[in-house]
Motif scaffolding. Structure first.
Motif, PDB file in Angstrom:
ATOM      1  N   TYR A 104       0.840  -1.193   0.000  1.00 48.79           N
ATOM      2  CA  TYR A 104       0.000   0.000   0.000  1.00 48.79           C
ATOM      3  C   TYR A 104       0.881   1.252   0.000  1.00 48.79           C
ATOM      4  O   TYR A 104       1.918   1.306   0.672  1.00 48.79           O
ATOM      5  N   LEU A 105       0.448   2.252  -0.738  1.00 49.87           N
ATOM      6  CA  LEU A 105       1.250   3.451  -0.951  1.00 49.87           C
ATOM      7  C   LEU A 105       0.574   4.678  -0.337  1.00 49.87           C
ATOM      8  O   LEU A 105      -0.651   4.734  -0.256  1.00 49.87           O
ATOM      9  N   ASN A 106       1.400   5.632   0.060  1.00 50.05           N
ATOM     10  CA  ASN A 106       0.885   6.954   0.445  1.00 50.05           C
ATOM     11  C   ASN A 106       1.788   8.059  -0.099  1.00 50.05           C
ATOM     12  O   ASN A 106       1.904   9.129   0.495  1.00 50.05           O
ATOM     13  N   ASP A 107       2.426   7.783  -1.246  1.00 47.56           N
ATOM     14  CA  ASP A 107       3.253   8.814  -1.873  1.00 47.56           C
ATOM     15  C   ASP A 107       2.363   9.821  -2.595  1.00 47.56           C
ATOM     16  O   ASP A 107       1.217   9.547  -2.937  1.00 47.56           O
ATOM     17  N   PHE A 108       2.910  11.000  -2.821  1.00 55.99           N
ATOM     18  CA  PHE A 108       2.133  12.112  -3.354  1.00 55.99           C
ATOM     19  C   PHE A 108       2.921  12.796  -4.463  1.00 55.99           C
ATOM     20  O   PHE A 108       4.077  13.196  -4.258  1.00 55.99           O
ATOM     21  N   LEU A 131       1.277  12.778   6.920  1.00 59.10           N
ATOM     22  CA  LEU A 131       0.703  12.186   5.716  1.00 59.10           C
ATOM     23  C   LEU A 131      -0.419  11.218   6.066  1.00 59.10           C
ATOM     24  O   LEU A 131      -0.365  10.538   7.102  1.00 59.10           O
ATOM     25  N   PRO A 132      -1.450  11.126   5.236  1.00 61.32           N
ATOM     26  CA  PRO A 132      -2.440  10.065   5.429  1.00 61.32           C
ATOM     27  C   PRO A 132      -1.763   8.694   5.364  1.00 61.32           C
ATOM     28  O   PRO A 132      -0.741   8.522   4.702  1.00 61.32           O
ATOM     29  N   SER A 133      -2.345   7.732   6.030  1.00 59.18           N
ATOM     30  CA  SER A 133      -1.790   6.380   6.012  1.00 59.18           C
ATOM     31  C   SER A 133      -1.898   5.790   4.611  1.00 59.18           C
ATOM     32  O   SER A 133      -2.733   6.209   3.808  1.00 59.18           O
ATOM     33  N   PRO A 134      -1.035   4.811   4.282  1.00 57.13           N
ATOM     34  CA  PRO A 134      -1.103   4.179   2.952  1.00 57.13           C
ATOM     35  C   PRO A 134      -2.483   3.574   2.712  1.00 57.13           C
ATOM     36  O   PRO A 134      -3.113   3.042   3.629  1.00 57.13           O
ATOM     37  N   ARG A 135      -2.923   3.612   1.455  1.00 56.44           N
ATOM     38  CA  ARG A 135      -4.263   3.109   1.122  1.00 56.44           C
ATOM     39  C   ARG A 135      -4.436   3.020  -0.392  1.00 56.44           C
ATOM     40  O   ARG A 135      -3.693   3.639  -1.157  1.00 56.44           O
ATOM     41  N   GLU A 136      -5.442   2.267  -0.784  1.00 52.83           N
ATOM     42  CA  GLU A 136      -5.870   2.207  -2.182  1.00 52.83           C
ATOM     43  C   GLU A 136      -7.392   2.167  -2.216  1.00 52.83           C
ATOM     44  O   GLU A 136      -8.038   1.969  -1.197  1.00 52.83           O
ATOM     45  N   SER A 137      -7.939   2.408  -3.403  1.00 52.56           N
ATOM     46  CA  SER A 137      -9.394   2.421  -3.610  1.00 52.56           C
ATOM     47  C   SER A 137     -10.086   3.454  -2.730  1.00 52.56           C
ATOM     48  O   SER A 137     -11.231   3.275  -2.305  1.00 52.56           O
ATOM     49  N   HIS A 138      -9.401   4.548  -2.453  1.00 54.05           N
ATOM     50  CA  HIS A 138      -9.969   5.686  -1.739  1.00 54.05           C
ATOM     51  C   HIS A 138     -10.503   6.691  -2.756  1.00 54.05           C
ATOM     52  O   HIS A 138     -10.481   6.431  -3.963  1.00 54.05           O
ATOM     53  N   THR A 139     -10.971   7.832  -2.285  1.00 53.54           N
ATOM     54  CA  THR A 139     -11.373   8.911  -3.180  1.00 53.54           C
ATOM     55  C   THR A 139     -10.657  10.191  -2.783  1.00 53.54           C
ATOM     56  O   THR A 139     -10.286  10.381  -1.621  1.00 53.54           O
ATOM     57  N   ALA A 140     -10.459  11.055  -3.768  1.00 54.23           N
ATOM     58  CA  ALA A 140      -9.852  12.363  -3.522  1.00 54.23           C
ATOM     59  C   ALA A 140     -10.547  13.392  -4.409  1.00 54.23           C
ATOM     60  O   ALA A 140     -10.719  13.171  -5.608  1.00 54.23           O
TER      61      ALA A 140
END
Length: 748
Positions: A104-108, A131-140
């Protein structure tokens, strides 16, 4: 048209992929990353020019302070201004695609775009905060308050072994991360949901949520399910408002079903939801792929532009107005001057003045006459969707439906504020919109392409003759307008309204301050008009502001599907209704079937206004326009105007009009020019005569064009008027707006 089509794309067509990033910038689309096949992810960037359906693989420059984004899926990719913002996602640690080791990634990252096409390169912004914690399938999403002007990106939910429902904020100007405090009930932890911004609200729909009622499961292998729950976050107050709960029953299929991995897009104030899949984690063989399309109207539509005159005759007007996105119809009204006598002995009710459907800005379901099922959820009201072919169904609901039911096309209507249960009553003997603060649902009907006004304005075309029967982008705007109420004094003739100051200058004006400049229109040479549905037209109950008695007498012309109309009649209200209208702040809408019609009179001034209608009701009315029917015996307006541009001049030509009283004696062409009077009153155009003669064509020189006024009432344009004269005098003018694109105006 609500029609799907498969474009013939070309160029560097990307391979099929899932869980990619996707942004739309004008007419181009950028696609980044995604899963090409199981275990094999991409970090390629593609650009699609939708105006040409051309794909291009683009190669951004690598960031100066690090490596470019690694291959990933489930990331967020958000656009603001000329930059895209990439956050998080899921990568495969293994080089072997068959051996998937998730990370899981939290790079920006920040991607700078070139204007129109192409990109500059990636950069890694230096951020502050946690930074927000690593995640996928989120929304921004990115939101910028109008009064503050500082854009902020909001990240919600996602997956990192368990579902999340945390909210993060990034101030894009200061690049500072924070966790905003929220009010209200936070939605359940979820992933593969959608989030869209409309106004100051972030609408969150669907996704995978924990299966337990409390939503407290945090184990990586916990059970989860798809949800159809729906909420929004007020981004100004950071308060969550629930619209559809996760446990709400929907036995009649009146709500979008539970789903995840769907897509959602905001078009104006309407939210469209498409596809997705439904099923439980341990029942993959029971997964159901959705193919239904829903939309949500979040607020009443904006006011349309002023009504514009295309052609006037002795007893009719051909009118148009600019389209309002995502609406289902238009309510057109007129005000007669002098007032039209009311019809005696006609049953009916009042026509109120303003257009307020819901006192709280809420939404209500609009349906055809049929029973309305109740909904167990106490904060929702749902009504059955319409399946008739009525633009405005007979119970007064303003919802557009098709003559054929298309599977899976649904409509949602959301409230402005928290809702309370309310039942919509159905009356067979009266028509009218019913007030409600509750959200409700109606299907999106996919139907054949609709005939709409082919309204065009002349663009800046080098050495091209514009044919009025050509496409919209190249049609001359030629509108037959009445220059009303005053006499034109030339050598020995008069027109139907405009005052000539001398032989070379023509000024038009109105005697009523609230009326728009009479011939100030965006005309057309060919219009297919929308006709009112006499037996099924209706209006919303409204709350009028205190007005004078004569100003209350607005008469309904009808409700039109398209943004054009031929008006030769209007509906009369009974005298008792008009009297009652001054005593009540709101009244039911008349049933048009019970009302008499009144024909338009020759040589009479009529004022018009129009309001748009969507699933939330009738929006505010436009500014008032004023037109006059022709006086018998005068010539009609010239038509089929063509403009050909040469190097140092332009050529105007037109077709002669009908002349009921003798032959055409001469034509006059006028050009709107700059003047100090325009600076004082921009709506009062000043015209200079540039041609007078028997020919149906003339040349406009570069010297004359250099003095032209550029009208910015809609799109920038140079305005011409052409009129014909017979033995009775000058008839109505044809107005042509020659589009100029972006220009700089200097005033002398």
């Amino acid at each position: 048209t609500n029609q799907w089509f498969l474009p013939a794309v070309r160029g560097d067509i990307p391979p099929g992929c899932a869980a990619h990033g996707f942004v739309c910038d004008g007419t181009r689309i950028l696609v980044f990353g995604g899963m090409v096949e199981y275990g094999r992810y991409s970090n390629d960037l593609y650009e699609l020019q939708a105006s040409r359906w051309l794909w291009k693989k683009v190669k951004p420059q690598a960031p100066s302070n690090g490596s470019p984004p690694c291959p990933r899926l489930g990331h967020s990719f958000s656009l603001y201004g000329n930059k895209c913002y990439l956050f998080g996602g899921l990568a495969n640690e293994s080089e072997d695609s068959n051996n998937n080791v998730p990370r899981y990634l939290n790079d920006f990252y920040e991607l700078e775009l070139q204007h129109g096409s192409g990109v500059v390169g990636w950069s890694i912004p230096v951020t502050k905060g946690i930074l927000p914690s690593p995640r996928e399938s989120h929304t921004a999403i990115v939101y910028c308050r109008k009064d503050v002007g500082s854009p902020k990106m909001y990240i919600f939910g996602g997956m990192c072994g368990c579902r999340l429902n945390d909210l993060w904020e990034l101030d894009i100007e200061t690049m500072t991360w924070s966790r905003p405090e929220t009010k209200g009930t936070v939605p359940l932890p979820r992933s593969l949901h959608t989030a869209n911004v409309i106004g100051n609200k972030m609408y969150v729909f669907g996704g995978w949520v924990p299966q337990s009622a409390g939503g407290e499961i945090s184990a990586p292998d916990g059970e989860w399910k798809c949800t159809g729950s729906f909420s929004y976050l007020n981004l100004d107050t950071t308060e969550w408002i629930g619209l559809i709960s996760d446990c709400q029953e929907d036995k009649s299929n009146l709500l979008p079903g539970p789903r995840a991995g769907h897509c959602a897009v905001a078009v104006g104030t309407r939210l469209y939801i498409w596809s997705g899949r439904d099923g439980y984690r341990k029942a993959w063989n029971n997964q159901v792929c959705c193919k239904d399309l829903w939309y949500l109207d979040t607020e009443r539509p904006l006011a349309p532009s002023q009504v514009q005159l295309i052609r006037a005759t002795t007893n009719s007007f051909q009118l148009k107005w600019d389209e309002v996105p995502t609406v289902e119809g238009y309510l057109l009204q007129l005000h007669a001057d002098p007032p039209v006598p009311p019809a005696a002995g006609i049953p009916g009710t009042a026509t109120p003045e303003t257009s307020v459907l819901s006192s709280q800005g809420g939404s209500s379901l609009h349906q055809s006459p049929q029973s309305l099922p109740s909904v167990p959820y106490p904060e929702m009201k749902v009504d059955h969707p319409s399946q008739t072919n009525n633009l405005i169904p007979n119970n007064g609901q303003a919802s557009l439906s098709s003559n054929s039911k298309v599977e899976g096309k649904e409509k949602v209507v959301a409230p402005e504020n928290k809702v309370t249960q309310e039942t919509l009553k159905n009356h067979a003997d009266a028509t009218g919109f019913k007030e409600s603060n509750a959200p409700s649902l109606l299907p999106v009907c996919t139907s054949s392409a609709q005939t709409s006004a082919n309204v065009g304005e002349l663009h800046d075309l080098d050495k091209q003759t514009v044919n009025p029967d050509a496409s919209v982008s190249s049609t001359v705007s030629s509108s037959q307008t009445m220059v009303t109420q005053q006499a034109v004094k030339t050598e020995s003739s008069s027109t139907n309204g405009a005052v000539v100051k001398d032989e070379t200058s023509l000024t038009t004006f109105n005697s009523k301050s609230e009326a728009a400049e009479t011939a100030h229109v965006t005309p057309s040479t060919r219009v297919n008009t929308g006709q009112a549905n006499d037996s099924h037209s209706s209006r919303a109950p409204q709350r009028p502001a205190p007005l004078k008695a004569r100003d209350r007498r607005w008469y309904d012309v009808g409700i039109f599907k398209n943004n054009s109309a031929v008006v030769s009649q209007f509906y009369l209200l009974p005298e008792e209704t008009l009297n009652a209208n001054s005593k009540k702040e709101g009244a039911d809408v008349p049933d048009y079937r019970l009302l008499k019609k009144q024909d338009l009179f020759p040589g009479t001034v009529y004022r018009f206004r129009v309001a748009a209608i969507n699933g939330c009701g009738v929006g505010p009315f436009s500014k008032i326009s004023e037109f006059k029917t022709c006086i018998p015996g005068f010539p009609g307006a010239p038509s089929t105007v063509k403009i050909t541009k040469s190097v140092d001049c332009i050529h105007l030509s037109w077709e002669p009009p009908a002349s009921p009283s003798g032959n055409i004696l001469e034509y006059s062409a006028y050009l709107a020019i700059r003047s100090t009077q325009l600076q004082e009153n921009p709506s009062q155009l000043v015209f200079m005569r540039i041609y007078c003669g028997l020919k149906t064509s003339c040349i406009v020189t570069a010297a004359q064009l250099s003095n032209a006024h550029v009208d910015y009432s809609s799109r920038p344009a140079i305005v011409f008027r052409i009129s014909a004269k017979n033995e009775r005098g000058y008839g109505p003018a044809t107005q042509v707006r020659w589009l100029q694109g972006k220009v700089t105006v200097t005033h002398s």
